[in-house]
Design an enzyme around this catalytic site. Structure first.
Site, PDB file in Angstrom:
ATOM      1  N   GLU A 488       0.811  -1.228   0.000  1.00 36.68           N
ATOM      2  CA  GLU A 488       0.000   0.000   0.000  1.00 36.68           C
ATOM      3  C   GLU A 488       0.843   1.275   0.000  1.00 36.68           C
ATOM      4  O   GLU A 488       0.295   2.372   0.071  1.00 36.68           O
ATOM      5  CB  GLU A 488      -0.964  -0.018   1.189  1.00 36.68           C
ATOM      6  CG  GLU A 488      -2.029  -1.101   1.049  1.00 36.68           C
ATOM      7  CD  GLU A 488      -2.877  -1.287   2.298  1.00 36.68           C
ATOM      8  OE1 GLU A 488      -2.539  -0.701   3.341  1.00 36.68           O
ATOM      9  OE2 GLU A 488      -3.862  -2.039   2.221  1.00 36.68           O
ATOM     10  N   LYS A 601       5.951  -1.710   1.726  1.00 37.22           N
ATOM     11  CA  LYS A 601       5.322  -1.957   3.032  1.00 37.22           C
ATOM     12  C   LYS A 601       5.285  -3.447   3.351  1.00 37.22           C
ATOM     13  O   LYS A 601       5.511  -3.877   4.478  1.00 37.22           O
ATOM     14  CB  LYS A 601       3.902  -1.388   3.002  1.00 37.22           C
ATOM     15  CG  LYS A 601       3.135  -1.537   4.289  1.00 37.22           C
ATOM     16  CD  LYS A 601       1.716  -0.998   4.125  1.00 37.22           C
ATOM     17  CE  LYS A 601       0.923  -1.106   5.413  1.00 37.22           C
ATOM     18  NZ  LYS A 601      -0.496  -0.797   5.225  1.00 37.22           N
ATOM     19  N   GLN A 602       4.922  -4.235   2.343  1.00 42.13           N
ATOM     20  CA  GLN A 602       4.744  -5.668   2.574  1.00 42.13           C
ATOM     21  C   GLN A 602       4.955  -6.412   1.264  1.00 42.13           C
ATOM     22  O   GLN A 602       4.879  -5.818   0.195  1.00 42.13           O
ATOM     23  CB  GLN A 602       3.346  -5.946   3.103  1.00 42.13           C
ATOM     24  CG  GLN A 602       2.225  -5.666   2.125  1.00 42.13           C
ATOM     25  CD  GLN A 602       0.890  -5.463   2.810  1.00 42.13           C
ATOM     26  OE1 GLN A 602       0.525  -4.345   3.122  1.00 42.13           O
ATOM     27  NE2 GLN A 602       0.166  -6.539   3.029  1.00 42.13           N
TER      28      GLN A 602
HETATM   29  C1  BGC Z   1      -2.236  -4.111   5.190  1.00 37.33           C
HETATM   30  C2  BGC Z   1      -3.355  -4.841   4.503  1.00 37.33           C
HETATM   31  C3  BGC Z   1      -4.158  -5.587   5.527  1.00 37.33           C
HETATM   32  C4  BGC Z   1      -4.622  -4.671   6.643  1.00 37.33           C
HETATM   33  C5  BGC Z   1      -5.292  -5.431   7.777  1.00 37.33           C
HETATM   34  C6  BGC Z   1      -2.816  -3.211   6.266  1.00 37.33           C
HETATM   35  O1  BGC Z   1      -1.790  -2.561   6.946  1.00 37.33           O
HETATM   36  O2  BGC Z   1      -1.506  -3.348   4.273  1.00 37.33           O
HETATM   37  O3  BGC Z   1      -2.832  -5.758   3.566  1.00 37.33           O
HETATM   38  O4  BGC Z   1      -5.251  -6.189   4.924  1.00 37.33           O
HETATM   39  O5  BGC Z   1      -3.513  -4.016   7.202  1.00 37.33           O
HETATM   40  O6  BGC Z   1      -4.423  -6.349   8.351  1.00 37.33           O
END
Ligand code: BGC
Length: 759
Positions: A488, A601-602
């Site tokens: 994100e 971020k991930q």
């Molecule tokens: C993440 C999402 C996730 C959400 C709830 C966010 O910080 O980027 O991928 O679905 O947190 O865990």
């Protein structure tokens, strides 16, 4: 990062009271039982910094979100998990001085979460302003045997005085959400009653009209004998209590047993809810704390038998995995298709307690391998039931003909999140439902699911992708524009590799599903075709065209898939070069600076590689891992686990171990400086996968289990247990050998370290 908790294999231990850490501990020591839960707030008054939180599964409020930055297509509301009535309050007043750890001197403070038995235990000695010393010992649990019951054993022992004590035991429904605007309240009163020995408070949510009826009954004992002090009963709107006066004698322990009952109108008729609450309180009190606790602990013993992971030689790692399993098990039990797994479970309000793609992408494998297949099936049925809403959701955004667009955040199937870059653009989530279905069917062999429910969902999702892609004349390929991938920290990008890959895979999988259902159950197939106006030839033809001509961003010279078009225009630097004072960047940097940076971020490309590992060579996986991992800041809890699994496959032992500690101790050590908001429940399933799929190298290919384990240098051995198609397997990995034992069920052929092995 904060490391103030003691390492222990079965317990989380906090010694000494530091008010600055209180909110973090309130999250970590939370209790739940699938139906209700609460943060580890103190029973007695605490005027210091605290986030009081009690939650009831499935009870939410649709908060209005008409704001200045409104965009067409936004949902009308954001669903909030509601802070619910609290039944834990026990106020202690001695000669007009109210016990309050924010004010009085506290010694020998200890807070222990016994994960083996699901018990929160707190003890301390408080010195009152006039020098009186009081020893307090409080034990609390939310029953896993009866999800509507909780109990507290709270004892006070005057060390150096005798005096009258005034004890106030309440049910308080006059609560606010931490995230509510202007302290807005979401509960209306329905009924309050207070009688000597017990109280009941029934309240109803505004708009959604859920009722939650909460009762408490108590027993006071000295030397094992019940005593009855002078009792005043009080009632006011949304609140009832008993105030009892008792003589305390120096060195004599007074034990307060408080039984809480929490009923939701989701499970009880509104006109009977108060009476049922009274009856349940009577029954709980009659059963008594010890027996209720034994029944509760027996459920935990059984759960641990089913899903414990042992790690020998590394207490921090052992504590980490048990904490993760403990939290998962107390969040979701899988016996109610209306419920799901909120990213914070019962430990906080962030993320609204709603359902995210986390469930399908992360949690499903955990429940699939550790619980009866019904649990995972219920998670899939949950989404099946939301299919009409997913179709409606797509319609609102201009899609047609039964396209299904599952929400990013939901309570009842409706989208309830409104950041345009997520609501409209983080579209990969709709395919997580398809992937989970494949996972479930492959693991359980339950192909009937596809016939009964699955195909309809797949067709809906595929119809969405068909309309969401567009043909690029320039590229001579199908492209997907204006999206946000799992990372994100990038928004509104074109051709996010993960999204394109997943979309294309979904279309392929749906084609196979159509062929399968048509062949095996033509009657059901024809019924479905009729009901959803499925134009097989045309629609399947289009899917085949898209899958064969999908565009994937790639850099051939570097040999990596590109997270999105233009990724290489960024200044590519390493997360390890960031100053410590800049991290976490989501708390230190402006949003635009994050968006322009290369920091991830991930897992994003790596998330795709993890899901479709067998589509890539080890060399491809290695190049992509080496390229993306150094830019990843892991500021989503969902990130490290994917990296453990891939690093393990690549033989990057140290990286795998580093990422394992990060995922398993994320909350215990507050890696991302956000545990005070609640624990990261959904990523905890990723921690479980880190051990089983990461270190254990477990994979399922065409119905066959593969294990390719390695052991981190820091560990002597580790073991895990899995249920697989009516069998129970126990895998134990030590330095010198791996043992796989079939504990029950039919013989089974597995592949262990590349060799076929019959169990
Ligand atoms: C993440 C999402 C996730 C959400 C709830 C966010 O910080 O980027 O991928 O679905 O947190 O865990």
């Amino acid at each position: 990062m904060k490391q103030y908790l003691k390492h222990h294999e079965w317990q989380i231990i906090e010694e000494g009271f530091d008010p600055h850490l209180n909110r973090i501990s309130e999250s970590i020591f939370s209790l739940g039982n699938g139906m209700m839960g609460q943060r580890a707030n103190f029973e007695e008054t605490y005027t210091g910094d605290t986030h009081q939180g009690t939650y009831v599964a499935g009870v939410y409020y649709p908060d209005k979100t008409r704001v200045g930055w409104w965009k067409n297509g936004y949902p009308e509301y954001f669903a909030k998990v509601l802070n619910a009535p609290s039944w834990i309050g026990i106020k202690i007043k001695i000669e007009n001085q109210e016990l309050d750890l924010a004010i009085y001197k506290v010694e020998n403070f200890q807070r222990v979460l016994d994960m083996k038995q699901g018990l929160l235990h707190r003890s301390f000695v408080a010195t009152f302003p006039d020098g009186k010393k009081l020893k307090v010992d409080a034990k609390r649990f939310c029953s896993m045997a009866d999800g509507e019951v909780g109990a507290i054993r709270y004892s006070v022992l005057p060390i150096n005085f005798s005096a009258k004590v005034q004890i106030t035991m309440a049910v308080d429904a006059d609560v606010v959400n931490k995230d509510s605007n202007y302290d807005e309240k979401f509960w209306d009163r329905v009924y309050e009653e207070s009688q000597a020995g017990w109280v009941v408070v029934n309240v109803q949510t505004k708009k959604t009209l859920f009722q939650v009826c909460t009762g408490m009954k108590f027993d006071l004992k000295i030397d094992g004998n019940s005593i009855h002090g002078k009792t005043n009963t009080n009632v006011r709107e949304k609140y009832s209590d008993n105030v009892v006066e008792v003589e305390l004698e120096q060195n004599k322990e007074l034990v307060i047993y408080k039984y809480g009952v929490v009923l939701s109108s989701e499970n009880h008729a509104k006109d009977k809810i108060v009476n049922t609450c009274r009856a349940k309180m009577d029954a709980a009190t009659k059963t008594g704390f010890d027996k209720l606790f034994d029944e509760h602990a027996a459920v935990w013993a059984h759960k641990w038998e089913e899903c414990d992971i042992t790690i020998d030689g590394d207490v921090a790692a052992q504590q980490g995995i048990r904490f993760n399993i403990f939290q998962l098990m107390q969040t979701y039990k899988g016996d109610d298709v209306r419920l799901n797994i909120g990213p914070k479970g019962f430990t906080g309000e962030k993320y609204g307690g709603s359902t995210y793609w986390d469930t399908e992408a992360y949690c499903l494998p955990f429940y699939l391998c550790t619980s009866n297949p019904k649990v995972a099936r219920n998670l899939l049925i949950y989404r099946y039931k939301h299919l009409p809403k997913a179709i409606e959701n797509a319609k609102k955004l201009g899609f047609t003909d039964g396209a299904a667009f599952y929400p990013f955040v939901t309570m009842n199937g409706e989208e309830c999140h409104n950041e345009w870059e997520i609501t409209f653009e983080e579209i990969h989530r709709t395919s997580a439902m398809a992937y989970a279905m494949r996972d479930y069917i492959e693991y359980t062999g339950d192909e009937a699911y596809l016939i009964e429910y699955g195909l309809e969902v797949l067709i809906g999702i595929s119809r969405f992708w068909t309309q969401r892609v567009n043909w690029s004349k320039d590229k001579n390929k199908y492209v997907i524009l204006g999206v946000t991938g799992p990372n994100e920290y990038e928004n509104n990008v074109n051709n996010n590799w993960y999204t394109n890959y997943l979309a294309s895979w979904t279309l392929r999988f749906t084609q196979q599903a159509v062929a399968y259902v048509k062949k095996t159950n033509s009657k059901k197939y024809n019924e479905l075709v009729e009901r959803i106006h499925f134009k097989e030839k045309e629609e399947v033809g289009k899917w085949a065209d898209i899958t064969s001509k999908m565009y994937y961003a790639e850099d051939k010279a570097l040999g990596v898939f590109l997270q999105q078009d233009g990724f290489l225009d960024k200044e590519l630097t390493k997360a390890s070069d960031l100053r410590a004072s800049d991290r976490p960047i989501n708390q230190k940097w402006s949003r635009d600076r994050i968006l322009r940076s290369c920091f991830i971020k991930q897992a994003d490309v790596l998330q795709g590689i993890y899901l479709f590992e067998d589509d890539f060579t080890t060399e491809q996986i290695k190049r992509n891992f080496d390229f993306y991992e150094p830019m990843t800041v892991h500021e989503s809890s969902l990130s490290p686990c994917v990296h453990v699994i891939l690093a393990s496959k690549l033989g990057y032992k140290d990286k795998a171990y580093e990422m394992y500690l990060r995922t398993s101790r994320l909350d215990l050590d507050d890696y991302n400086n956000d545990t005070e908001d609640g624990c990261h429940i959904t990523s905890m399933a990723g921690t479980w996968m880190s051990v089983v799929k990461g270190f254990g190298g477990m994979r399922l290919r065409e119905g066959k289990l593969f294990f390719n384990p390695f052991i981190p240098d820091q560990w002597k051995s580790y073991s895990f247990r899995m249920e697989f198609r009516g069998r129970v397997l126990k895998v134990k990995v030590a330095k010198e050998k791996t043992e796989v034992v079939l504990e029950s069920g039919e013989p089974l052929e597995i592949v262990l370290n590349g060799k076929n092995t019959r169990l």
